[in-house]
Design a protein around this motif. Sequence first.
Motif, PDB file in Angstrom:
ATOM      1  N   LEU A  88       0.825  -1.204   0.000  1.00  0.00           N
ATOM      2  CA  LEU A  88       0.000   0.000   0.000  1.00  0.00           C
ATOM      3  C   LEU A  88       0.867   1.266   0.000  1.00  0.00           C
ATOM      4  CD1 LEU A  88      -3.055   0.060  -0.123  1.00  0.00           C
ATOM      5  CD2 LEU A  88      -3.084   0.604   2.297  1.00  0.00           C
ATOM      6  N   SER A  89       1.981   1.241   0.703  1.00  0.00           N
ATOM      7  CA  SER A  89       2.888   2.400   0.711  1.00  0.00           C
ATOM      8  C   SER A  89       3.517   2.622  -0.655  1.00  0.00           C
ATOM      9  CB  SER A  89       3.985   2.208   1.762  1.00  0.00           C
ATOM     10  OG  SER A  89       3.431   2.160   3.045  1.00  0.00           O
ATOM     11  N   ALA A  90       3.940   1.540  -1.300  1.00  0.00           N
ATOM     12  CA  ALA A  90       4.507   1.667  -2.651  1.00  0.00           C
ATOM     13  C   ALA A  90       3.462   2.218  -3.617  1.00  0.00           C
ATOM     14  CB  ALA A  90       5.027   0.317  -3.127  1.00  0.00           C
ATOM     15  N   ALA A  91       2.227   1.742  -3.499  1.00  0.00           N
ATOM     16  CA  ALA A  91       1.150   2.247  -4.364  1.00  0.00           C
ATOM     17  C   ALA A  91       0.854   3.709  -4.064  1.00  0.00           C
ATOM     18  CB  ALA A  91      -0.106   1.402  -4.181  1.00  0.00           C
ATOM     19  N   LEU A  92       0.903   4.091  -2.803  1.00  0.00           N
ATOM     20  CA  LEU A  92       0.659   5.476  -2.417  1.00  0.00           C
ATOM     21  C   LEU A  92       1.706   6.407  -3.022  1.00  0.00           C
ATOM     22  CD1 LEU A  92      -1.235   7.173  -0.580  1.00  0.00           C
ATOM     23  CD2 LEU A  92       0.479   6.921   1.197  1.00  0.00           C
ATOM     24  N   ILE A  93       2.967   5.997  -2.963  1.00  0.00           N
ATOM     25  CA  ILE A  93       4.045   6.802  -3.538  1.00  0.00           C
ATOM     26  C   ILE A  93       3.908   6.865  -5.058  1.00  0.00           C
ATOM     27  CG2 ILE A  93       6.540   6.881  -3.906  1.00  0.00           C
ATOM     28  CD1 ILE A  93       6.773   5.706  -1.020  1.00  0.00           C
ATOM     29  N   ALA A  94       3.625   5.714  -5.677  1.00  0.00           N
ATOM     30  CA  ALA A  94       3.458   5.699  -7.140  1.00  0.00           C
ATOM     31  C   ALA A  94       2.284   6.565  -7.566  1.00  0.00           C
ATOM     32  CB  ALA A  94       3.260   4.260  -7.622  1.00  0.00           C
TER      33      ALA A  94
END
Length: 106
Positions: A88-94
């Motif tokens: 979820l953090s990687a998706a948030l940054i992307a």
Amino acid sequence: MNPQVELNLALILFIPWFSILGWLFWAYPRQPRNAARTCFDSAALVLSGVAAFWGMHWGMHNADPHAGAIWKQVLATSVAYGLFLAVLSAALIARWRWLRAGRAAV
């Protein structure tokens, strides 16, 4: 305890928290909300759930059997939560970079 419940207990106990985090991810920022964003957010949430499910099962099957039954649950919960947050953090940054690039292009 039912073996299926025991195997999935970590995920069952975290469903409310995963739901809250998923809703926050989905709801903010409110704009822009288009089809591409909806697809991206949906894919990110599904991938987060699948990663948590896989991590929970991995933790249950790879925990030290001599440490006791509770430590299987502790490892499974930690791995599932960590993977859910990582995806979820990687998706948030992307998503943040994607939306920022879209605003710069306008």
